[in-house]
Enzyme design. Structure first.
Site, PDB file in Angstrom:
ATOM      1  N   HIS A 408       0.857  -1.193   0.000  1.00  0.00           N
ATOM      2  CA  HIS A 408       0.000   0.000   0.000  1.00  0.00           C
ATOM      3  C   HIS A 408       0.896   1.246   0.000  1.00  0.00           C
ATOM      4  O   HIS A 408       1.707   1.433   0.911  1.00  0.00           O
ATOM      5  CB  HIS A 408      -0.843  -0.074   1.290  1.00  0.00           C
ATOM      6  N   ASP A 410       1.072   5.258   0.146  1.00  0.00           N
ATOM      7  CA  ASP A 410       0.315   6.478   0.449  1.00  0.00           C
ATOM      8  C   ASP A 410       0.900   7.654  -0.318  1.00  0.00           C
ATOM      9  O   ASP A 410       2.105   7.885  -0.270  1.00  0.00           O
ATOM     10  CB  ASP A 410       0.388   6.783   1.947  1.00  0.00           C
ATOM     11  N   HIS A 441      -2.851   4.671  -2.563  1.00  0.00           N
ATOM     12  CA  HIS A 441      -3.866   5.430  -1.831  1.00  0.00           C
ATOM     13  C   HIS A 441      -3.610   6.924  -2.071  1.00  0.00           C
ATOM     14  O   HIS A 441      -2.649   7.483  -1.562  1.00  0.00           O
ATOM     15  CB  HIS A 441      -3.732   5.059  -0.344  1.00  0.00           C
ATOM     16  N   GLY A 516      -3.551  11.372   6.586  1.00  0.00           N
ATOM     17  CA  GLY A 516      -2.482  12.360   6.747  1.00  0.00           C
ATOM     18  C   GLY A 516      -1.260  11.866   7.489  1.00  0.00           C
ATOM     19  O   GLY A 516      -0.182  12.407   7.297  1.00  0.00           O
ATOM     20  N   GLY A 519       0.589   5.956  12.400  1.00  0.00           N
ATOM     21  CA  GLY A 519       0.815   5.921  13.848  1.00  0.00           C
ATOM     22  C   GLY A 519      -0.300   6.514  14.687  1.00  0.00           C
ATOM     23  O   GLY A 519      -0.114   6.772  15.859  1.00  0.00           O
ATOM     24  N   ASP A 549      -7.892   0.877   6.722  1.00  0.00           N
ATOM     25  CA  ASP A 549      -6.584   1.525   6.762  1.00  0.00           C
ATOM     26  C   ASP A 549      -6.488   2.446   7.981  1.00  0.00           C
ATOM     27  O   ASP A 549      -7.361   3.283   8.196  1.00  0.00           O
ATOM     28  CB  ASP A 549      -6.416   2.355   5.480  1.00  0.00           C
ATOM     29  N   GLY A 551      -4.202   2.620  11.993  1.00  0.00           N
ATOM     30  CA  GLY A 551      -4.251   2.202  13.399  1.00  0.00           C
ATOM     31  C   GLY A 551      -4.417   0.714  13.624  1.00  0.00           C
ATOM     32  O   GLY A 551      -4.825   0.302  14.707  1.00  0.00           O
ATOM     33  N   GLY A 571       0.605   0.100   8.879  1.00  0.00           N
ATOM     34  CA  GLY A 571       1.822   0.902   8.763  1.00  0.00           C
ATOM     35  C   GLY A 571       2.719   0.700   9.955  1.00  0.00           C
ATOM     36  O   GLY A 571       3.615  -0.153   9.960  1.00  0.00           O
ATOM     37  N   SER A 572       2.451   1.461  11.011  1.00  0.00           N
ATOM     38  CA  SER A 572       3.404   1.462  12.126  1.00  0.00           C
ATOM     39  C   SER A 572       3.482   0.133  12.873  1.00  0.00           C
ATOM     40  O   SER A 572       4.557  -0.245  13.319  1.00  0.00           O
ATOM     41  CB  SER A 572       3.081   2.594  13.089  1.00  0.00           C
TER      42      SER A 572
HETATM   43  C1  DX5 Z   1      -2.841   7.336   6.867  1.00  0.00           C
HETATM   44  C2  DX5 Z   1      -2.377   6.380   5.805  1.00  0.00           C
HETATM   45  C3  DX5 Z   1      -2.210   4.980   6.291  1.00  0.00           C
HETATM   46  C4  DX5 Z   1      -1.063   4.829   7.251  1.00  0.00           C
HETATM   47  C5  DX5 Z   1      -1.254   3.589   8.051  1.00  0.00           C
HETATM   48  O1  DX5 Z   1      -3.076   8.593   6.285  1.00  0.00           O
HETATM   49  O2  DX5 Z   1      -3.336   6.351   4.778  1.00  0.00           O
HETATM   50  O3  DX5 Z   1      -2.048   4.083   5.206  1.00  0.00           O
HETATM   51  O4  DX5 Z   1       0.187   4.764   6.612  1.00  0.00           O
HETATM   52  O5  DX5 Z   1      -0.377   3.583   9.105  1.00  0.00           O
HETATM   53  P1  DX5 Z   1      -0.808   3.129  10.586  1.00  0.00           P
HETATM   54  O6  DX5 Z   1      -1.123   1.650  10.504  1.00  0.00           O
HETATM   55  O7  DX5 Z   1       0.392   3.363  11.423  1.00  0.00           O
HETATM   56  O8  DX5 Z   1      -1.985   3.920  11.012  1.00  0.00           O
HETATM   57 ZN    ZN Z   2      -3.220   4.682   3.352  1.00  0.00          ZN
END
Ligand code: DX5
Ligand code: ZN
Length: 590
Positions: A408, A410, A441, A516, A519, A549, A551, A571-572
């Protein structure tokens, strides 16, 4: 020993129960893990049942077994070693070896495992020991797990009968601490086992105090058996059914177990004083240590931890918060530990695979050999590239090794959201290194222009954001270019916003955080939206995929799957994981 391409078994053999976990390590991924527990005094039967069930679950035989648990009279010795040098001294592996050499194993005992508990970083100079000495005086501590030689041969025989060839034995207390290795505060462990009750204190530097008050659940069963003149196994059954440390006068009038004539009160007249004494004994021994090391909480484990009211009694006695570890905490910690110490092997193995891959790629380019698509188990998890270094080949290899098929990306333009991230150049670079699915995305204004650019850069799925001008045209354009198209629905946008466009979508991505940044915390109110969306899809026979998507963690993932999600972006949580394949597995639907 090389554990790659193998399956291993972790067993926790307590006096009353056997718990096991199976790990399969082929291609450095855990293919399957399982947990099984039986409370049965027939150990061979218990071992066999566990191993059979786990082998059936993973579909192959185990190559190794790692074992923990007291399973009888083992001896866990804490051996602090003191050394004073004349001058400054750099600690060497030789120093540690000679200190281990000084540990005395009692006569008739067989040493199974010696683990350095306080320092395992011999290269560090001027290292501080827990009590503040520098390298002139070194205080180190080792744990030695020993077994009565005669008893040991019985254990080996039991294991042989169950076709288990152990690779190593570990001490439960050592593993327990490793299960809580993220916590950087002094802690006290109380393990209420069948054979022994053990108590230990750990600081961030390791074990500092250990004690085995030597009475355990079996002593209580024996007392019940003697006082009520019934057999041991009958006493055990009654104890399990009725032992209760909370006073309940009414229980005096109700039968404890229809098969017996005793009431709860009869049993608890024995149980309550037993635990009162035991806690008093622990308290006498541990109070000076608590003053010295100041543990901030107590972790309670073992079969005894389930006795109703024990937590209250302990917190009254110690005035510390108490966490009760789950039944399988030790075996899970063992599996974790083994997996962790194998990490260098896995890394080497992955690097070797990558080298071979590069070589065969080169050959196929030279000879124009058609690449055969590799068969791979695909996982419905997409790592968000925002949280990884996409410039190094190891990241892509790591993704593949965990069964990742789609990633994915961003893209933020600084207008739709405040941040600027990603971009078409970066996307092209990622495309050049990744032959799997590219899920992009777009958190941008001007979706039509961005969609065109992303398609040209090689995206397979394009997710557009709501509340942008020209969204509908952008969706049509992506479809016309024969790419998958989806819309990201922000946490505060209702699904009704998609009503008229839903039929044209391949995917709806539920944002569980404000777009945006990575984390952020998962917004649980979006779960309702996932459920409603899944219901709408069913009602109208639509086929779009539901992704989530933002958290995502292991706990949140479960909620999303239950609500009806098909794919998760992370992500995180994945970015911070020390063991990527394991973290991916922890997000999967169980
Ligand atoms: C947020 C992004 C997400 C983000 C996800 O704006 O669209 O894809 O990178 O990261 P985590 O899992 O840490 O929320
Ligand atoms: Zn995303």
């Amino acid at each position: 020993m090389n554990m790659i391409d193998s399956a291993f078994l972790c067993l926790d053999i307590g006096t009353c129960g056997v718990r096991g976990i199976a790990h399969r390590v082929r291609n450095a991924t855990i293919d399957r893990s399982a947990y099984y527990s039986i409370d049965n005094f027939d150990t061979v039967f218990a071992l066999k049942s566990v191993i059979d069930e786990l082998e059936q679950k993973i579909g192959m035989r185990f190559d190794n077994a790692y074992i923990t648990g007291n399973f009888g009279p083992s001896l866990f010795k804490l051996s602090p070693q003191n050394t004073v040098w004349q001058n400054e001294h750099k600690i060497t592996p030789g120093d540690i070896k000679s200190q281990i050499g000084k540990i005395d194993i009692p006569d008739g005992f067989y040493s199974m495992h010696i683990i350095p508990l306080r320092y395992d970083t011999p290269k560090i100079r001027n290292m501080l020991s827990p009590i503040g000495h520098t390298d002139r005086q070194l205080v180190s501590a080792f744990s030695a797990l020993c077994y009565d030689s005669e008893y040991m041969s019985k254990i080996q025989e039991l294991l042989r009968h169950a076709h288990i060839q152990p690779a190593a034995f570990y001490a439960p207390h050592f593993l327990l601490h490793s299960a809580f290795h993220d916590v950087k505060e002094p802690m006290m462990f109380i393990d209420m086992g069948a054979e022994n009750t053990t108590v230990s204190i750990w600081t961030p530097r390791g074990l500092v105090w250990y004690d085995a008050p030597a009475i355990g659940g079996n002593d209580l069963t024996s007392t019940i058996s003697t006082n009520l003149a019934i057999s041991f196994s009958e006493s055990e059954r009654i104890k399990r059914n009725v032992a209760n440390l909370k006073s309940n006068d009414m229980a005096r009038f109700s039968p404890a177990d229809s098969a017996y004539a005793f009431s709860c009160a009869d049993v608890n007249d024995i149980v309550i004083p037993f635990y009162t004494d035991l806690i008093q004994q622990i308290k006498t021994d541990v109070t000076p240590q608590i003053e010295k090391y100041k543990p901030t909480r107590i972790i309670l484990t073992g079969g005894g931890a389930n006795i109703d009211g024990l937590v209250d009694m302990l917190s009254d006695a110690f005035d510390l918060p108490i966490n009760v570890g789950t039944q399988d905490v030790v075996v899970r910690a063992l599996a974790d530990y083994i997996w962790h110490i194998q990490e260098p092997h896995r890394k080497k193995y992955l690097a070797r695979i990558a080298r071979i891959q590069r070589f065969t790629d080169k050959l196929s380019n030279i000879f124009h050999i058609k690449k055969r698509k590799q068969k791979q188990k695909i996982v419905p998890i997409m790592p968000s590239t925002l949280c990884f270094d996409m410039k190094v080949p190891e990241t892509y290899t790591m993704f593949k090794s965990a069964g990742i098929n789609a990633i994915h990306v961003d893209i933020m333009d600084g207008l739709y959201v405040d941040t600027i991230a990603g971009g078409l150049d970066e996307l092209r670079q990622i495309r050049a290194s990744w032959d799997g699915h590219l899920h992009v995305h777009l958190m941008t204004e001007a979706p039509t222009e961005w969609a065109r650019g992303t398609i040209d850069a090689g995206a397979d799925t394009i997710i557009l954001s709501t509340n942008t001008a020209g969204l509908r045209v952008a969706v049509q354009n992506v479809r016309a270019a024969k790419r998958r198209v989806g819309i990201a629905l922000n946490p505060d946008s209702p699904i009704s916003l998609l009503k008229t466009i839903l039929r044209d979508l391949d995917e709806v991505m539920i944002m569980a955080v404000q777009p945006g940044a990575a984390g952020q915390k998962f917004d649980a109110s979006v779960l309702k939206k996932i459920t409603a969306l899944a219901a709408t899809r069913k009602k109208y026979g639509l086929k779009f995929v539901i992704s989530v998507d933002g958290g995502i963690t292991d706990d949140v993932a479960k909620l999303c799957w239950n609500a009806g999600a098909d794919v998760l972006v992370s992500g995180s949580y994945l970015g911070k994981a020390t063991d990527f394949p394991l973290a991916v597995q922890s997000l999967l639907k169980k």
